[in-house]
Design a protein around this motif. Structure first.
Motif, PDB file in Angstrom:
ATOM      1  N   ALA A 283      88.481  51.280  -3.632  1.00 32.73           N
ATOM      2  CA  ALA A 283      87.549  50.044  -3.164  1.00 32.73           C
ATOM      3  C   ALA A 283      86.380  50.559  -3.686  1.00 32.73           C
ATOM      4  N   ASP A 284      86.333  49.124  -4.046  1.00 38.06           N
ATOM      5  CA  ASP A 284      84.625  48.697  -4.684  1.00 38.06           C
ATOM      6  C   ASP A 284      83.854  48.889  -3.767  1.00 38.06           C
ATOM      7  N   PRO A 285      82.484  48.995  -3.628  1.00 35.71           N
ATOM      8  CA  PRO A 285      81.604  48.923  -2.375  1.00 35.71           C
ATOM      9  C   PRO A 285      81.804  48.337  -1.254  1.00 35.71           C
ATOM     10  N   GLN A 286      82.508  47.127  -1.648  1.00 34.41           N
ATOM     11  CA  GLN A 286      82.444  45.788  -0.406  1.00 34.41           C
ATOM     12  C   GLN A 286      83.877  45.434  -0.203  1.00 34.41           C
ATOM     13  N   GLY A 287      84.441  46.733  -0.344  1.00 36.74           N
ATOM     14  CA  GLY A 287      85.536  46.556  -0.480  1.00 36.74           C
ATOM     15  C   GLY A 287      86.954  46.080  -0.574  1.00 36.74           C
ATOM     16  N   ASN A 288      86.513  45.676  -1.612  1.00 33.39           N
ATOM     17  CA  ASN A 288      87.707  44.966  -2.622  1.00 33.39           C
ATOM     18  C   ASN A 288      88.365  45.792  -3.629  1.00 33.39           C
ATOM     19  N   GLU A 289      89.891  46.037  -3.148  1.00 31.22           N
ATOM     20  CA  GLU A 289      90.861  46.601  -3.604  1.00 31.22           C
ATOM     21  C   GLU A 289      91.145  46.666  -5.363  1.00 31.22           C
ATOM     22  N   PHE A 290      91.362  47.762  -5.897  1.00 30.41           N
ATOM     23  CA  PHE A 290      91.295  47.694  -7.099  1.00 30.41           C
ATOM     24  C   PHE A 290      92.441  49.393  -7.698  1.00 30.41           C
ATOM     25  N   CYS A 291      93.511  48.971  -8.518  1.00 33.57           N
ATOM     26  CA  CYS A 291      93.828  50.410  -9.018  1.00 33.57           C
ATOM     27  C   CYS A 291      93.787  50.888  -9.842  1.00 33.57           C
ATOM     28  N   ILE A 292      93.905  51.686 -10.373  1.00 38.10           N
ATOM     29  CA  ILE A 292      93.599  52.915 -11.868  1.00 38.10           C
ATOM     30  C   ILE A 292      94.805  53.908 -11.483  1.00 38.10           C
ATOM     31  N   ALA A 293      95.678  53.628 -13.102  1.00 36.74           N
ATOM     32  CA  ALA A 293      96.744  53.858 -13.199  1.00 36.74           C
ATOM     33  C   ALA A 293      96.694  55.397 -14.692  1.00 36.74           C
ATOM     34  N   GLY A 294      97.757  56.061 -14.779  1.00 36.01           N
ATOM     35  CA  GLY A 294      97.656  56.671 -15.950  1.00 36.01           C
ATOM     36  C   GLY A 294      98.809  57.566 -16.135  1.00 36.01           C
TER      37      GLY A 294
ATOM     38  N   LEU B 156      92.556  43.939  -9.665  1.00 35.19           N
ATOM     39  CA  LEU B 156      92.672  44.783 -10.725  1.00 35.19           C
ATOM     40  C   LEU B 156      93.639  45.641 -10.909  1.00 35.19           C
ATOM     41  N   ASP B 157      93.677  46.023 -11.953  1.00 34.81           N
ATOM     42  CA  ASP B 157      94.541  47.091 -12.726  1.00 34.81           C
ATOM     43  C   ASP B 157      94.083  47.785 -13.855  1.00 34.81           C
ATOM     44  N   LEU B 158      93.302  48.896 -13.428  1.00 32.78           N
ATOM     45  CA  LEU B 158      92.881  49.297 -14.953  1.00 32.78           C
ATOM     46  C   LEU B 158      93.549  50.784 -15.361  1.00 32.78           C
ATOM     47  N   THR B 159      93.572  50.833 -16.671  1.00 35.12           N
ATOM     48  CA  THR B 159      94.310  52.612 -17.072  1.00 35.12           C
ATOM     49  C   THR B 159      93.357  53.437 -17.798  1.00 35.12           C
ATOM     50  N   THR B 160      94.210  54.234 -17.402  1.00 30.59           N
ATOM     51  CA  THR B 160      93.157  55.258 -18.394  1.00 30.59           C
ATOM     52  C   THR B 160      93.819  56.480 -18.800  1.00 30.59           C
ATOM     53  N   GLU B 161      93.438  57.548 -19.964  1.00 27.05           N
ATOM     54  CA  GLU B 161      94.107  58.838 -20.363  1.00 27.05           C
ATOM     55  C   GLU B 161      93.645  59.446 -19.257  1.00 27.05           C
ATOM     56  N   ASP B 162      93.180  59.656 -18.726  1.00 23.70           N
ATOM     57  CA  ASP B 162      92.362  61.035 -17.605  1.00 23.70           C
ATOM     58  C   ASP B 162      91.754  60.139 -16.193  1.00 23.70           C
ATOM     59  N   LEU B 163      93.245  60.051 -15.339  1.00 17.74           N
ATOM     60  CA  LEU B 163      93.423  59.333 -13.784  1.00 17.74           C
ATOM     61  C   LEU B 163      92.869  59.851 -13.396  1.00 17.74           C
ATOM     62  N   GLU B 164      92.957  61.656 -13.010  1.00 18.59           N
ATOM     63  CA  GLU B 164      91.694  62.129 -12.473  1.00 18.59           C
ATOM     64  C   GLU B 164      90.054  62.365 -12.209  1.00 18.59           C
TER      65      GLU B 164
ATOM     66  N   LEU C 151      88.765  55.726  -1.856  1.00 21.55           N
ATOM     67  CA  LEU C 151      90.044  56.167  -2.083  1.00 21.55           C
ATOM     68  C   LEU C 151      90.649  55.623  -1.324  1.00 21.55           C
ATOM     69  N   VAL C 152      91.800  54.804  -1.174  1.00 18.39           N
ATOM     70  CA  VAL C 152      92.640  53.626  -0.352  1.00 18.39           C
ATOM     71  C   VAL C 152      93.506  55.196  -0.491  1.00 18.39           C
ATOM     72  N   GLY C 153      94.672  55.038  -1.977  1.00 20.88           N
ATOM     73  CA  GLY C 153      95.925  56.377  -1.485  1.00 20.88           C
ATOM     74  C   GLY C 153      95.773  56.492  -3.105  1.00 20.88           C
ATOM     75  N   ARG C 154      96.852  57.922  -3.161  1.00 19.44           N
ATOM     76  CA  ARG C 154      97.162  57.741  -4.603  1.00 19.44           C
ATOM     77  C   ARG C 154      98.797  58.240  -4.069  1.00 19.44           C
ATOM     78  N   ARG C 155      99.245  57.506  -4.933  1.00 18.09           N
ATOM     79  CA  ARG C 155     100.488  56.657  -5.557  1.00 18.09           C
ATOM     80  C   ARG C 155     101.234  57.169  -6.902  1.00 18.09           C
ATOM     81  N   GLY C 156     102.244  57.346  -6.928  1.00 15.47           N
ATOM     82  CA  GLY C 156     103.317  57.630  -7.579  1.00 15.47           C
ATOM     83  C   GLY C 156     104.137  58.195  -7.933  1.00 15.47           C
ATOM     84  N   ASP C 157     105.085  58.960  -8.833  1.00 16.87           N
ATOM     85  CA  ASP C 157     105.600  61.017  -9.337  1.00 16.87           C
ATOM     86  C   ASP C 157     105.052  61.229 -10.219  1.00 16.87           C
ATOM     87  N   GLU C 158     106.090  62.099 -10.691  1.00 13.80           N
ATOM     88  CA  GLU C 158     105.554  61.955 -12.000  1.00 13.80           C
ATOM     89  C   GLU C 158     105.868  61.858 -13.240  1.00 13.80           C
ATOM     90  N   ASN C 159     106.661  60.308 -12.380  1.00 19.64           N
ATOM     91  CA  ASN C 159     106.509  58.980 -14.566  1.00 19.64           C
ATOM     92  C   ASN C 159     105.852  58.506 -14.677  1.00 19.64           C
TER      93      ASN C 159
END
Length: 111
Positions: free
Chosen positions: A97-108, A61-69, A82-90
């Motif tokens: 990962a959810d409680p069973q280890g399935n990874e997902f991303c959230i972007a802002g 899953l890739d979820l989006t939000t106005e308030d990433l943090e 938390l698996v990792g914080r990624r990206g740059d100023e743009n």
């Protein structure tokens, strides 16, 4: 709809329903549970299997939000890891990962 194999379909569906503000709309005796709606609109299914497929998720899953943090902190407080914080100023996103280890991303958007 995205379906996730899991050994605990109701438990994982409940977690995803809570963190997305969605509802469990079907339980099918715990074998195929559907989550729908929410503040981060989703249509997800969780299928009980004897043993999950090993290895990294091929679909996530890739979820989006106005308030990433803020959203990340809420997910972490509810049991995500938390698996990792990624990206740059743009463009920034966090991989979790959810409680069973399935990874997902959230972007802002960049601050």
């Amino acid at each position: 709809m995205i379906t996730t194999d899991t050994t605990d379909a109701e438990g994982l569906a409940t977690w995803w329903a809570e963190v997305t503000g969605a509802e469990i709309t079907e339980t099918n005796d715990g074998w195929y549970v559907i989550v729908k709606g929410g503040s981060l609109p989703v249509l997800l299914a969780f299928q009980k299997v004897e043993e999950p497929t090993p290895g990294k998720n091929r679909i996530h899953l890739d979820l989006t939000t106005e308030d990433l943090e803020g959203a990340t902190e809420q997910l972490l407080a509810r049991g995500a890891t938390l698996v990792g914080r990624r990206g740059d100023e743009n463009f920034r996103w966090h991989t979790l990962a959810d409680p069973q280890g399935n990874e997902f991303c959230i972007a802002g958007s960049a601050d």
